[in-house]
Design an enzyme around this catalytic site. Sequence first.
Site, short mmCIF file in Angstrom:
data_model
loop_
_atom_site.label_atom_id
_atom_site.label_comp_id
_atom_site.label_asym_id
_atom_site.label_seq_id
_atom_site.Cartn_x
_atom_site.Cartn_y
_atom_site.Cartn_z
N LYS A 191 0.88 -1.18 0.00
CA LYS A 191 0.00 0.00 0.00
C LYS A 191 0.91 1.22 0.00
O LYS A 191 1.43 1.64 1.04
CB LYS A 191 -0.89 -0.02 1.25
CG LYS A 191 -2.22 0.69 1.11
CD LYS A 191 -2.15 2.14 0.72
CE LYS A 191 -1.84 3.04 1.90
NZ LYS A 191 -1.62 4.46 1.47
N GLU A 266 9.62 1.77 10.94
CA GLU A 266 10.64 2.80 10.70
C GLU A 266 9.91 4.13 10.76
O GLU A 266 9.12 4.44 9.86
CB GLU A 266 11.25 2.62 9.29
CG GLU A 266 11.75 1.23 8.99
CD GLU A 266 13.17 0.99 9.45
OE1 GLU A 266 13.70 1.84 10.19
OE2 GLU A 266 13.73 -0.06 9.10
N CYS A 300 13.96 10.87 6.46
CA CYS A 300 13.77 10.41 7.84
C CYS A 300 15.01 10.65 8.68
O CYS A 300 14.93 11.01 9.85
CB CYS A 300 13.39 8.94 7.86
SG CYS A 300 14.56 7.90 6.99
N GLU A 398 9.40 17.05 14.45
CA GLU A 398 9.86 16.74 13.10
C GLU A 398 9.16 17.65 12.10
O GLU A 398 7.93 17.68 12.03
CB GLU A 398 9.57 15.27 12.76
CG GLU A 398 10.12 14.89 11.39
CD GLU A 398 9.80 13.44 11.00
OE1 GLU A 398 8.63 13.03 11.13
OE2 GLU A 398 10.72 12.74 10.54
N1 LIG Z 1 12.58 5.70 9.78
C1 LIG Z 1 12.52 5.58 8.47
O1 LIG Z 1 13.14 4.71 7.88
C2 LIG Z 1 11.68 6.52 7.66
C3 LIG Z 1 11.89 6.61 6.30
C4 LIG Z 1 11.12 7.51 5.57
C5 LIG Z 1 10.12 8.25 6.18
N2 LIG Z 1 9.93 8.15 7.50
C6 LIG Z 1 8.91 8.96 8.18
O2 LIG Z 1 7.72 9.02 7.41
C7 LIG Z 1 7.04 10.24 7.66
C8 LIG Z 1 6.62 10.87 6.35
O3 LIG Z 1 5.81 10.00 5.62
P1 LIG Z 1 4.23 10.10 5.55
O4 LIG Z 1 3.79 11.50 5.81
O5 LIG Z 1 3.82 9.40 4.31
O6 LIG Z 1 3.81 9.22 6.80
P2 LIG Z 1 2.36 8.73 7.20
O7 LIG Z 1 2.50 8.06 8.50
O8 LIG Z 1 1.38 9.83 7.06
O9 LIG Z 1 1.98 7.69 6.06
C9 LIG Z 1 2.78 6.57 5.76
C10 LIG Z 1 1.91 5.49 5.14
O10 LIG Z 1 0.98 5.03 6.10
C11 LIG Z 1 -0.32 5.04 5.56
N3 LIG Z 1 -1.28 5.23 6.66
C12 LIG Z 1 -1.72 6.40 7.20
N4 LIG Z 1 -2.61 6.15 8.17
C13 LIG Z 1 -2.72 4.81 8.27
C14 LIG Z 1 -3.49 3.94 9.10
N5 LIG Z 1 -4.33 4.41 10.03
N6 LIG Z 1 -3.38 2.61 8.95
C15 LIG Z 1 -2.52 2.12 8.01
N7 LIG Z 1 -1.80 2.87 7.18
C16 LIG Z 1 -1.88 4.22 7.32
C17 LIG Z 1 -0.27 6.16 4.55
O11 LIG Z 1 -1.32 6.05 3.62
C18 LIG Z 1 1.10 5.96 3.94
O12 LIG Z 1 1.06 4.93 2.97
C19 LIG Z 1 8.01 11.08 8.44
O13 LIG Z 1 7.67 11.06 9.80
C20 LIG Z 1 9.34 10.36 8.23
O14 LIG Z 1 10.31 10.58 9.22
C21 LIG Z 1 10.68 7.29 8.26
O1 LIG Z 2 13.63 8.77 4.43
C1 LIG Z 2 14.60 8.18 4.32
C2 LIG Z 2 14.93 6.82 4.40
C3 LIG Z 2 16.14 6.50 4.09
C4 LIG Z 2 16.60 5.16 4.05
C5 LIG Z 2 17.89 5.01 3.86
O2 LIG Z 2 18.65 6.07 3.81
C6 LIG Z 2 18.58 3.78 3.70
O3 LIG Z 2 17.95 2.69 3.65
O4 LIG Z 2 19.77 3.85 3.60
#
Ligand SMILES: NC(=O)c1ccc[n+]([C@@H]2O[C@H](COP(=O)([O-])OP(=O)(O)OC[C@H]3O[C@@H](n4cnc5c(N)ncnc54)[C@H](O)[C@@H]3O)[C@@H](O)[C@H]2O)c1
Ligand SMILES: O=C/C=C/C=C(\O)C(=O)O
Length: 505
Positions: A191, A266, A300, A398
């Site tokens: 998804k 993550e 992230c 964030e």
């Molecule tokens: N730690 C990591 O590896 C990493 C990597 C990339 C992004 N991020 C984090 O992601 C965030 C940005 O992404 P975003 O705005 O798309 O995040 P989000 O949490 O809004 O959405 C992520 C995914 O979850 C789905 N989702 C939302 N509500 C849901 C629910 N109730 N049940 C199931 N699925 C649901 C969304 O449709 C989307 O596909 C930031 O906080 C960023 O730090 C973390």
């Molecule tokens: O949003 C960023 C996620 C990054 C993931 C990596 O940088 C990695 O897998 O190395």
Amino acid sequence: MTTATTAAAPHYVPAGLPQRIQHYIDGQFVDSIDGATFEVLDPVSNTTYVTAAAGQKADIDAAVAAATRAFVDGPWPRMKPRERARILNRIADAVEAQDAHLAEFETFDTGLPITQALGQAQRAAENFRFFADLIVAQSDDTYKVPGSQVNYVNRKPIGVAGLITPWNTPFMLESWKLAPALASGCTVVLKPAEFTPLSASLWAGIFEDAGLPQGVFNLVNGLGEEAGDALVKHPDVPLISFTGESRTGQLIFGNAAPMLKGLSMELGGKSPAVVFADADLDAAIDSTLFGVFSLNGERCTAGSRILVERPIYDEFLEKYSARASKIVVGDPHDPATEVGALVHPEHFDKVMSYVEIGKTEGRLLAGGGRPEGLPTGNYVAPTVFADVEPDARIFQEEIFGPVVAITPFDTDDEALELANGVRYGLAAYIWTNNLERAHTFSQRVEAGMVWLNSHNVRDLRTPFGGVKASGLGHEGGYRSIDFYTDQQAVHITLGHAHTPRFGAA
Ligand SMILES: NC(=O)c1ccc[n+]([C@@H]2O[C@H](COP(=O)([O-])OP(=O)(O)OC[C@H]3O[C@@H](n4cnc5c(N)ncnc54)[C@H](O)[C@@H]3O)[C@@H](O)[C@H]2O)c1
Ligand SMILES: O=C/C=C/C=C(\O)C(=O)O
């Protein structure tokens, strides 16, 4: 405002955009059963460029049923690792062969600068190649008790994996889950994020051409609260790998708890970059600029708080803000662009609200709003706030955009307290030439990943994940394979078992 911008070009629209975006279930492109759709905007014109199928519970049910059939009846979970690896390598070849096209789509959909989107597409190919190699080389534990027992581990794919991904670098982060899930022999329902469904629509063709059996990969587009929620709550999906916001992670954790699902999370970050006075200042400046302004700050692991030791604080601020003001903002398709357009007007509003908050909490040194001279699009000038106190919202929360908070410190202990004084714990970047300090600080900093005198580069065998509100569990290398497989212990007794003879007296 003095932000550097690219010349305003006519709005670029890539060739070959789909008419509409559908689900891909059991080897077929399909609409939602009830016909539901949602509109997708591009972040430069902020107009709808495509309508996508909005998956509901019934669509998730169909996708999970297909993935379950492919798992129970299909060859995929039972193939030899080398056979699966051959297909994964063909997938990597196909991604590499169309990396420029993928990057073009990704840039159009996300607003990421084209040069950076290209790097992310190449990393997606790398992810498939890496996990292909890993499963072929994998050996599992065997324990011998001489003359008595042999115990070994029988590794089995768990079943249908639910993969839920964010919009910031969508194709790469999808590959980061798809590659190990498929390598492990699981079948999947993906998804993707609703802001950015475009590049995900290319997976089906890539997988079909590579020979992935029908039903192994299923894609359901849609909103998180609908399609995502139904996937999390589906009884036939025993594990969920999620990347996204910490708040969403908490919700999913609760929804998955009654079924005791396997979870990998993550989540968000507010990672510190700590620059000591003995550091190589120029290298630290290059890295800390890249750390928060690459991927539009929508990363992230962004180093979005910079802690600088007092003796070099003023010099650091001067050099850093001069460079930040020269970062080129503009048309994501222009190869000269360093910061493109933020993904969506809602996200732009959120980032801009933090810019306004920052003006009351810190000293504005660069940026501070939308750059002039760019007609439409979610552009935010790289924004630098100095003298930010640890209780400030821009220090604690964030922002996920091109905004950085800089704070001075006097002692190692104070730096540590500042670094650890937030709810997140994803990454930490440390700049010092003092070895003892570097290692002591690494031990004490609350972060899943530490980079010493380095920007965000890593070997794919290392664990990837955060502590505190930044995540649960680790992916990366064999840890990803561990997540998608059960390790069943098989115990063999050699010779006579000598079981205590109950009832024999
Ligand atoms: N730690 C990591 O590896 C990493 C990597 C990339 C992004 N991020 C984090 O992601 C965030 C940005 O992404 P975003 O705005 O798309 O995040 P989000 O949490 O809004 O959405 C992520 C995914 O979850 C789905 N989702 C939302 N509500 C849901 C629910 N109730 N049940 C199931 N699925 C649901 C969304 O449709 C989307 O596909 C930031 O906080 C960023 O730090 C973390
Ligand atoms: O949003 C960023 C996620 C990054 C993931 C990596 O940088 C990695 O897998 O190395």
